[in-house]
Write a protein that holds these residues in place. Structure first.
Motif, PDB file in Angstrom:
ATOM      1  N   PRO A  34      10.978  -4.548  -6.021  1.00 38.96           N
ATOM      2  CA  PRO A  34      11.464  -4.036  -5.056  1.00 38.96           C
ATOM      3  C   PRO A  34      10.515  -2.869  -4.525  1.00 38.96           C
ATOM      4  CG  PRO A  34      12.416  -3.026  -6.716  1.00 38.96           C
ATOM      5  CD  PRO A  34      11.641  -4.259  -7.335  1.00 38.96           C
ATOM      6  N   GLY A  35      10.554  -2.499  -3.166  1.00 41.81           N
ATOM      7  CA  GLY A  35       9.880  -1.539  -2.779  1.00 41.81           C
ATOM      8  C   GLY A  35       9.765  -0.118  -3.487  1.00 41.81           C
ATOM      9  N   PHE A  36       8.809   0.273  -3.846  1.00 46.91           N
ATOM     10  CA  PHE A  36       8.444   1.919  -4.318  1.00 46.91           C
ATOM     11  C   PHE A  36       7.905   2.852  -3.470  1.00 46.91           C
ATOM     12  CE2 PHE A  36       9.295   2.028  -8.807  1.00 46.91           C
ATOM     13  CZ  PHE A  36       9.388   0.649  -9.151  1.00 46.91           C
ATOM     14  N   THR A  37       8.051   2.835  -2.213  1.00 43.90           N
ATOM     15  CA  THR A  37       7.977   3.998  -1.151  1.00 43.90           C
ATOM     16  C   THR A  37       8.744   5.099  -1.549  1.00 43.90           C
ATOM     17  OG1 THR A  37       9.332   3.127   0.511  1.00 43.90           O
ATOM     18  CG2 THR A  37       7.310   2.013   0.480  1.00 43.90           C
ATOM     19  N   SER A  38       8.377   5.957  -0.515  1.00 42.91           N
ATOM     20  CA  SER A  38       9.298   7.313  -0.732  1.00 42.91           C
ATOM     21  C   SER A  38      10.586   7.180  -0.361  1.00 42.91           C
ATOM     22  CB  SER A  38       8.602   8.461   0.038  1.00 42.91           C
ATOM     23  OG  SER A  38       8.471   8.085   1.235  1.00 42.91           O
ATOM     24  N   ARG A  39      10.836   6.014   0.555  1.00 48.85           N
ATOM     25  CA  ARG A  39      12.298   5.809   0.866  1.00 48.85           C
ATOM     26  C   ARG A  39      12.943   4.588   0.053  1.00 48.85           C
ATOM     27  NH1 ARG A  39      12.168   3.944   6.897  1.00 48.85           N
ATOM     28  NH2 ARG A  39      14.187   5.026   6.954  1.00 48.85           N
ATOM     29  N   SER A  40      12.276   4.277  -0.897  1.00 49.92           N
ATOM     30  CA  SER A  40      12.760   3.119  -1.790  1.00 49.92           C
ATOM     31  C   SER A  40      14.328   3.426  -2.242  1.00 49.92           C
ATOM     32  CB  SER A  40      12.028   3.051  -3.158  1.00 49.92           C
ATOM     33  OG  SER A  40      12.631   2.139  -4.030  1.00 49.92           O
ATOM     34  N   VAL A  41      15.272   2.403  -1.879  1.00 50.73           N
ATOM     35  CA  VAL A  41      16.480   2.599  -2.481  1.00 50.73           C
ATOM     36  C   VAL A  41      16.636   2.224  -3.879  1.00 50.73           C
ATOM     37  CG1 VAL A  41      17.385   1.890  -0.097  1.00 50.73           C
ATOM     38  CG2 VAL A  41      16.809   0.058  -1.510  1.00 50.73           C
ATOM     39  N   SER A  99      10.806   3.033  11.090  1.00 52.21           N
ATOM     40  CA  SER A  99      11.916   3.913  11.524  1.00 52.21           C
ATOM     41  C   SER A  99      11.878   5.058  10.664  1.00 52.21           C
ATOM     42  CB  SER A  99      13.153   3.405  11.743  1.00 52.21           C
ATOM     43  OG  SER A  99      14.001   4.292  12.092  1.00 52.21           O
ATOM     44  N   PRO A 100      12.157   6.439  11.226  1.00 55.38           N
ATOM     45  CA  PRO A 100      12.632   7.673  10.553  1.00 55.38           C
ATOM     46  C   PRO A 100      14.095   7.760  10.180  1.00 55.38           C
ATOM     47  CG  PRO A 100      12.353   8.152  12.854  1.00 55.38           C
ATOM     48  CD  PRO A 100      11.981   6.668  12.693  1.00 55.38           C
ATOM     49  N   ALA A 101      14.747   6.889  10.755  1.00 58.65           N
ATOM     50  CA  ALA A 101      16.251   6.863  10.544  1.00 58.65           C
ATOM     51  C   ALA A 101      16.525   6.655   9.025  1.00 58.65           C
ATOM     52  CB  ALA A 101      17.019   5.899  11.301  1.00 58.65           C
ATOM     53  N   GLU A 102      17.633   7.270   8.487  1.00 57.65           N
ATOM     54  CA  GLU A 102      18.170   6.979   7.067  1.00 57.65           C
ATOM     55  C   GLU A 102      18.712   5.548   6.951  1.00 57.65           C
ATOM     56  OE1 GLU A 102      18.476   6.701   3.697  1.00 57.65           O
ATOM     57  OE2 GLU A 102      18.457   8.936   3.845  1.00 57.65           O
ATOM     58  N   ILE A 103      18.166   4.697   5.875  1.00 59.45           N
ATOM     59  CA  ILE A 103      18.696   3.539   5.769  1.00 59.45           C
ATOM     60  C   ILE A 103      19.609   3.138   4.611  1.00 59.45           C
ATOM     61  CG2 ILE A 103      16.191   2.903   6.573  1.00 59.45           C
ATOM     62  CD1 ILE A 103      15.625   2.123   3.704  1.00 59.45           C
ATOM     63  N   LEU A 117       0.742  -1.170  -0.144  1.00 58.73           N
ATOM     64  CA  LEU A 117      -0.126   0.095  -0.012  1.00 58.73           C
ATOM     65  C   LEU A 117       1.058   1.266  -0.118  1.00 58.73           C
ATOM     66  CD1 LEU A 117      -2.907  -0.891   2.436  1.00 58.73           C
ATOM     67  CD2 LEU A 117      -2.978  -1.246   0.021  1.00 58.73           C
ATOM     68  N   GLN A 118       1.948   1.348   0.838  1.00 58.44           N
ATOM     69  CA  GLN A 118       2.830   2.573   0.804  1.00 58.44           C
ATOM     70  C   GLN A 118       3.570   2.758  -0.566  1.00 58.44           C
ATOM     71  OE1 GLN A 118       5.828   2.257   3.904  1.00 58.44           O
ATOM     72  NE2 GLN A 118       4.532   1.170   5.234  1.00 58.44           N
ATOM     73  N   SER A 119       4.020   1.445  -1.366  1.00 60.69           N
ATOM     74  CA  SER A 119       4.398   1.529  -2.578  1.00 60.69           C
ATOM     75  C   SER A 119       3.650   2.021  -3.425  1.00 60.69           C
ATOM     76  CB  SER A 119       4.917   0.053  -3.263  1.00 60.69           C
ATOM     77  OG  SER A 119       5.949  -0.204  -2.489  1.00 60.69           O
ATOM     78  N   ALA A 120       2.155   1.588  -3.384  1.00 60.08           N
ATOM     79  CA  ALA A 120       1.157   1.993  -4.251  1.00 60.08           C
ATOM     80  C   ALA A 120       0.992   3.664  -4.249  1.00 60.08           C
ATOM     81  CB  ALA A 120      -0.158   1.475  -4.194  1.00 60.08           C
ATOM     82  N   ARG A 121       0.862   4.175  -3.039  1.00 60.23           N
ATOM     83  CA  ARG A 121       0.616   5.469  -2.890  1.00 60.23           C
ATOM     84  C   ARG A 121       1.840   6.527  -3.385  1.00 60.23           C
ATOM     85  NH1 ARG A 121       0.251   3.979   2.610  1.00 60.23           N
ATOM     86  NH2 ARG A 121      -1.942   3.303   3.268  1.00 60.23           N
ATOM     87  N   ALA A 122       2.934   5.903  -3.325  1.00 53.87           N
ATOM     88  CA  ALA A 122       4.072   6.627  -4.223  1.00 53.87           C
ATOM     89  C   ALA A 122       3.931   6.583  -5.572  1.00 53.87           C
ATOM     90  CB  ALA A 122       5.397   6.209  -3.674  1.00 53.87           C
ATOM     91  N   VAL A 123       3.484   5.407  -6.103  1.00 52.61           N
ATOM     92  CA  VAL A 123       3.532   5.448  -7.516  1.00 52.61           C
ATOM     93  C   VAL A 123       2.273   6.190  -8.148  1.00 52.61           C
ATOM     94  CG1 VAL A 123       3.018   3.894  -9.526  1.00 52.61           C
ATOM     95  CG2 VAL A 123       4.432   3.038  -7.712  1.00 52.61           C
ATOM     96  N   LEU A 124       1.029   6.087  -7.465  1.00 51.19           N
ATOM     97  CA  LEU A 124      -0.109   6.880  -7.734  1.00 51.19           C
ATOM     98  C   LEU A 124       0.102   8.486  -7.659  1.00 51.19           C
ATOM     99  CD1 LEU A 124      -2.708   4.742  -5.929  1.00 51.19           C
ATOM    100  CD2 LEU A 124      -2.590   5.161  -8.304  1.00 51.19           C
ATOM    101  N   ASP A 125       1.060   8.729  -6.714  1.00 51.89           N
ATOM    102  CA  ASP A 125       1.177  10.493  -6.379  1.00 51.89           C
ATOM    103  C   ASP A 125       2.245  10.831  -7.885  1.00 51.89           C
ATOM    104  OD1 ASP A 125      -0.558  10.346  -4.284  1.00 51.89           O
ATOM    105  OD2 ASP A 125       1.068  10.433  -2.970  1.00 51.89           O
ATOM    106  N   ALA A 126       3.128   9.938  -8.424  1.00 51.03           N
ATOM    107  CA  ALA A 126       4.396  10.348  -8.846  1.00 51.03           C
ATOM    108  C   ALA A 126       3.787  10.222 -10.283  1.00 51.03           C
ATOM    109  CB  ALA A 126       5.404   9.627  -8.600  1.00 51.03           C
TER     110      ALA A 126
END
Length: 318
Positions: free
Chosen positions: A282-289, A224-228, A22-31
């Protein structure tokens, strides 16, 4: 005015990676560039129920940001093949091999791609013996216990004793019928994005995961909000080039198409690289590497989505 392309973004599903999807989808839909595409969200619930019947009159192309079993293992890809609708990402075979950590390593070994020592066994084999050490005696502590077919660090344990091993195996078996146990190595964790077709794929700049407490678990990756990650990774050019070359070899080994993220272990003292796995969605969230690696390689997130959709149409001949 040119008619926009209807893009059905599939998300959710019955796997344990539902929330990540769901996180990945939100990022794709927004972008998705709204001047080119008409987003059509299709959220599958945890029981696998679809809100609509997917048909050609609903969408021109499908973007399945479904992670884990059902979405990343060839099941949804086979369904889309039968419907004749173009879709983003790897096909049935590559998705299935990329999801199964045992089949994936067999493909790597057949192409002389280095992997860490490992063993695997089924739940039946585990519960049929009291001599559990015999199943892992070729490995040393620490070990990493993983479900054979799962992602996003779900069901994984780092173990340093028989008591921890037994608990780790039972946890992994709660997600899958088989378990893989990998030799732990003291290494940096690297990633590399792959983008393209069967014969023209490209590799991104490598990145490095920032790994707290020996490994990057689900909470560190997504909550986590930490950088990954550090992207690009600070590496000798020889190592960075070897990462890119091995990423493309691994992509070809599974028959990849569209995209994948290759994960590595880098033993800095010896200079050895081990292929850890390749992720076909792979993940498509806003933090996606994956997206960040391509951003550092000169491909913006909207351009990345556009290229993936173009590849989907190219494969289908549309």
């Amino acid at each position: 005015m040119t008619q926009r392309v209807r893009v059905a973004v599939l998300a959710g599903g019955p796997s344990a990676e539902h929330e990540v999807s769901l996180q990945s989808a939100r990022a794709v839909l927004d972008a998705l560039p709204k001047d080119l595409y008409e987003p059509v969200p299709v959220i599958i619930d945890r029981q696998g129920r679809w809100p609509v019947e997917l048909r050609g009159d609903l969408a021109d192309v499908v973007f399945p940001v479904l992670h884990g079993p059902f979405g990343e293992d060839g099941v949804i890809q086979g369904h889309l093949e039968t419907l004749g609708i173009p879709y983003v990402g790897c096909g049935v075979l590559a998705s299935a091999v990329g999801m199964d950590k045992v089949a994936m390593r067999r493909a790597f070994l057949a192409e002389d791609i280095p992997v860490t020592p490992h063993v695997w066994f089924t739940g039946h084999e585990w519960r049929s013996t009291t001599d559990h050490w015999a199943l892992v005696k070729s490995l040393d502590w620490p070990m990493y216990v993983k479900p054979v077919s799962m992602g996003s660090s779900i069901g994984i344990s780092r173990v340093t004793s028989m008591e921890e091993l037994r608990a780790g195996v039972e946890l992994a078996l709660s997600y899958d019928r088989a378990v893989i146990v990998e030799q732990g190595v003291s290494a940096r964790e690297l990633i590399c994005g792959v983008l393209g077709g069967y014969d023209d794929a490209e590799a991104s700049v490598p990145g490095e995961l920032i790994v707290p407490d020996d490994w990057l678990d689900y909470e560190a990756k997504y909550l986590s909000p930490a950088e990954i990650a550090t992207i690009p990774a600070v590496l000798p050019e020889r190592v960075a080039e070897e990462v890119r070359e091995l990423s493309l070899r691994a992509y070809r080994a599974i028959g990849g198409y569209g995209l994948a993220r290759a994960d590595f272990l880098y033993e800095q003292d010896t200079g050895r690289l081990y292929m850890l796995e390749i992720n076909t969605m792979p993940g498509f969230t806003s933090r996606s590497v994956y997206a960040r690696a391509w951003g550092a390689s000169g491909v913006s997130y909207p351009d990345l989505l556009r290229r993936l959709i173009d590849l989907a149409f190219a494969r289908s001949g549309a």
